[in-house]
Scaffold this active site. Structure first.
Site, short mmCIF file in Angstrom:
data_model
loop_
_atom_site.label_atom_id
_atom_site.label_comp_id
_atom_site.label_asym_id
_atom_site.label_seq_id
_atom_site.Cartn_x
_atom_site.Cartn_y
_atom_site.Cartn_z
N ASP A 1 0.58 -0.64 -0.28
CA ASP A 1 -0.17 0.13 -0.24
C ASP A 1 0.64 0.92 -0.11
O ASP A 1 1.25 1.75 1.64
CB ASP A 1 -1.61 0.21 1.00
N ASP B 1 0.66 5.20 -0.29
CA ASP B 1 -0.59 6.17 0.02
C ASP B 1 0.53 7.22 -0.16
O ASP B 1 1.44 7.81 0.52
CB ASP B 1 -1.17 6.12 1.20
N ASP C 1 2.41 1.03 4.13
CA ASP C 1 2.17 0.89 5.21
C ASP C 1 2.63 -0.76 5.41
O ASP C 1 1.62 -1.42 5.41
CB ASP C 1 1.11 1.17 4.77
#
Length: 324
Positions: free
Chosen positions: A97, A99, A274
């Site tokens: 992930d 972001d 993450d």
């Protein structure tokens, strides 16, 4: 026209799911395993409180989303015997992930929690590097790239990694993101062998990520155990890394100070993705094709990452029809 990343109204969500959303835009790797996955929904913007949903076919998923027009929709990376109870775990996708709002070395001037075209482009650069390591070093081929609305998800469905434990996934993350300083003295019998000398394997990958991170540092960057003077020296001499002159860079910084820098860089690299998402075998991720209501962008399966532009390929039609 420029695209303002602002929340979608309830009416705009209604328009999107009525006129634009199509269940066939849900990726095949999800539609082909509907009955093994848990689905979750956020109806009011307070988080995915409507969990443990299962759909036996496309039609039922379509009906639910068309009627509910959720603030956000999710599905599990895990496959279960009983997804409506999250029991009978079979396997899970390996996911990364990225972001844009959480990149630790952002080169934009976004306020905390916000994203812009510049940091989204940086997130795309990171995803390309992750993909290259997964395919080049691990030989993985079933790699799916998803634009999430504020960043990217890398979703790997190779059977060789889907039964990996959380601990093993943590080790994979460290390798893929170059977030552990290589200990070469034990392996090769040299006390001062540097990763940049070795053109293969993890040392090569660590050097590649370290170069990327150093070249993206700013004067305002915060590095553990690196004071302002040392940061200024790193910024002063980092142009040497453009030509991969690591030896000269290390000499100019000084061996002891250089080691401090590289330890700090490895810790920054760990924050590029993450980690909690990657090691959580039962994580739910935003359902591709659905709306990220906080920024009015579509979560989208990417067919060609090199040419993908979220501001061309992931903007709902209602955004262009706004009057304000």
């Amino acid at each position: 026209m420029s695209v303002e990343l602002k929340p979608a109204s309830k009416y705009e969500r209604k328009i999107f799911y009525k006129e634009e959303w199509n269940v066939k835009d849900v990726p095949d790797f999800i539609r082909n395993s509907l009955t093994s996955r848990e689905f979750g929904f956020d109806h009011y913007g307070n988080g995915p409180n409507d969990r443990y949903k299962v759909f036996v076919d496309d039609l039922r998923l379509k009906r639910f989303i068309k009627v509910k027009q959720p603030f956000a929709a999710y599905c599990s990376v895990a496959f279960y015997d009983k997804p409506n109870q999250r029991k009978g775990w079979q396997k899970s996708e390996l996911v990364f992930d990225v972001d844009a709002k959480d990149i630790p070395i952002r080169t934009c001037d976004c306020a905390e929690g916000e994203v812009c075209e510049k940091c989204l482009n940086q997130a795309k650069e990171i995803v390309l590097m992750i993909r290259d390591v997964l395919s080049g070093d691990f030989g993985l081929t079933n790699i799916n790239l998803i634009y999430s609305g504020r960043g990217y998800h890398v979703r790997v469905l190779d059977e060789d990694v889907m039964d990996a434990s959380s601990e093993l996934r943590g080790d994979i993350i460290q390798y893929v993101t170059g977030s552990k300083l290589p200990d070469l003295s034990n392996e090769y019998g040299f006390n001062d062998l540097q990763p940049f000398i070795i053109p293969f394997g993890y040392p090569k990958n660590f050097t590649r990520w370290s170069k990327y991170t150093i070249l993206h540092l700013r004067r305002s960057s915060k590095l553990d155990d690196v004071n302002n003077q040392l940061l200024r020296d790193v910024l002063k001499h980092r142009n040497l890394l453009q030509e991969d002159l690591w030896g000269m860079f290390r000499s100019n910084i000084g061996p002891i100070r250089y080691k401090k820098v590289m330890n700090a860089i490895s810790r920054i690299n760990m924050q590029i993705t993450d980690t909690k998402v990657s090691i959580d075998l039962k994580r739910i991720l935003r359902l591709p094709s659905t709306l990220h209501s906080k920024v009015s962008m579509k979560s989208t399966l990417i067919k060609n990452i090199e040419t993908f532009d979220p501001f061309d390929d992931a903007v709902p039609k209602f955004v262009y029809e706004r009057n304000d």
